[in-house]
Enzyme design. Structure first.
Site, short mmCIF file in Angstrom:
data_model
loop_
_atom_site.label_atom_id
_atom_site.label_comp_id
_atom_site.label_asym_id
_atom_site.label_seq_id
_atom_site.Cartn_x
_atom_site.Cartn_y
_atom_site.Cartn_z
N LYS A 201 0.85 -1.19 0.00
CA LYS A 201 0.00 0.00 0.00
C LYS A 201 0.88 1.24 0.00
CE LYS A 201 -3.60 2.52 2.40
NZ LYS A 201 -4.70 2.49 3.35
N ARG A 211 -11.00 9.75 1.45
CA ARG A 211 -10.89 10.41 2.75
C ARG A 211 -12.05 11.38 2.95
NH1 ARG A 211 -4.29 11.18 2.49
NH2 ARG A 211 -3.84 8.95 2.51
N LYS A 224 0.71 10.43 5.29
CA LYS A 224 0.86 9.06 5.77
C LYS A 224 2.18 8.45 5.33
CE LYS A 224 -4.14 8.35 6.25
NZ LYS A 224 -5.27 7.39 6.16
N LYS A 255 -2.13 -1.52 -3.83
CA LYS A 255 -3.00 -0.35 -3.78
C LYS A 255 -2.18 0.92 -3.85
CE LYS A 255 -6.15 1.86 -0.64
NZ LYS A 255 -6.40 2.07 0.73
N SER A 281 -10.33 5.32 -4.92
CA SER A 281 -11.29 6.41 -5.15
C SER A 281 -10.85 7.42 -6.20
CB SER A 281 -11.57 7.11 -3.81
OG SER A 281 -10.36 7.59 -3.25
N TYR A 319 -15.13 0.51 -7.21
CA TYR A 319 -16.42 1.18 -7.02
C TYR A 319 -17.33 0.98 -8.22
CZ TYR A 319 -13.80 3.22 -3.20
OH TYR A 319 -13.03 3.36 -2.08
#
Ligand code: PBG
Length: 335
Positions: A201, A211, A224, A255, A281, A319
């Site tokens: 990731k 987010r 992050k 990811k 996303s 999605y």
């Protein structure tokens, strides 16, 4: 590779001539079986309002997510992945709502398993939806602390398993979490619960719309990068995958997806383990946004998902999952 006859003995176009011929020699295929549908579940009012940066995606309530689960099952999608959107009181510095058996995520898991027992429910393990500062781990004096966070994550994962989750998805990128979680599951009567580790990731800008969806974007203090992988690295991702498999992950994930297809292929070839990718996303926003502008045709959605299959992925979190499964069902059997 065998030598190719020179032109005109060899004419690759011979096998591209008809839909039937093309189908006969297709090297990969995409089906509903390859899809996992990520959904947002909220306990805050305004569930049906579209997420502005994810046109076409809304948050569900514990009640309305049951219909989504039924739709997934009807379309042959094997699993749905629950992402919680907690109320303000649920977001604290100690993150204790994350392992509350009655938090919004666990209520959604129970509702889905009750409504559609055969649909697999996957979860996300990370503190961000319940953290006052939007991070995946506990923050002490500006540092995201590892070992204490792992204890919280284990509690969170156990609560999800208790609620009936089939697959746990640790997305936090703390060190040592897979081994700790696997041991806790074994000790607590959940030896059949699978772990899909977010092993490779990356620290990515493509998570922005997500987010917003879970209400962590505006809260996030800093970035992050001290726990997610640097986008410049490949070998490091391989080490993380090797480690997570050694600690007991049943499946691994890469990811984001499309900008990291090289990583998908490397993981598949090196580890020959069940390999998944998350079309995140921001990737959804790019494609759906361009389609809505009329700049791209909707065909790019299936083309993009097929690319993951070509890169060696067994499945994709997307999605687009229900729309694609619907489209695949209506085109099935047509030459
Ligand atoms: N840790 C939580 C988590 N789980 C999945 C995503 C992103 C999914 C997406 O963008 O669709 C994130 C966000 C992040 O790491 O900041």
């Amino acid at each position: 590779m065998s030598p190719i006859a020179p032109f005109p003995m060899s004419r690759p176009r011979r096998l591209r001539r008809t839909p039937g011929l093309r189908a006969m020699v297709a090297e990969t295929a995409l089906s509903a079986d390859n899809l996992i549908w990520p959904v947002f579940v909220t306990e805050v009012a305004g569930a049906d309002i579209e997420i502005p940066s994810m046109p076409g995606v809304t948050r569900f309530t514990v009640d309305s997510v049951k219909a989504a689960a039924e739709r997934a099952a009807r379309l042959g999608i094997p699993a749905i992945c629950v992402f919680p959107h907690s109320d303000q009181e649920g977001k604290t510095d100690s993150c204790e709502r994350a392992w509350d058996p009655d938090n919004i995520g666990n209520r959604a898991i129970r509702a889905i398993k009750e409504a559609v027992p055969d649909l697999m429910v996957m979860t996300d393990i990370a503190l961000d939806p319940y953290n006052a500062n939007g991070h995946d781990g506990l923050v002490r004096d500006g540092e995201i602390v590892n070992d204490e966070t792992v204890e919280c994550l284990v509690r969170m994962g156990l609560a999800q398993a208790e609620a009936g989750a089939d697959i746990l998805g640790p997305s936090d990128m703390m060190d040592g979490r897979i081994g700790a979680l696997r041991a806790a599951l074994e000790q607590n009567g959940h030896s059949n619960v699978a772990i899909m580790s977010y092993a490779a990731k990356y620290a990515s800008g493509f998570y922005g719309p997500f987010r917003d969806a879970v209400g962590a974007g505006a809260r996030l203090v800093g970035d992050k990068k001290t726990y997610q992988i640097d986008p410049a690295n490949r070998d490091e991702a391989m080490r993380c995958v090797a480690r997570d498999l050694a600690e007991g992950a049943d499946m691994v994930m890469v990811k984001p997806g499309m900008p990291y297809l090289d990583i998908c292929r490397m993981v598949r070839d090196r580890f020959a383990a069940p390999t998944f990718a998350y079309q995140v996303s921001g990737e959804y926003a790019m494609l759906e946004g361009a389609i809505r502008q009329g700049w791209l045709s909707r065909d790019v959605v299936v083309e993009g998902l097929l690319a993951f299959r070509r890169a060696g992925c067994d499945g994709i979190l997307s999605y687009f999952a229900p729309d694609v499964a619907e489209a695949l069902a209506t085109t099935a059997g047509r030459g």
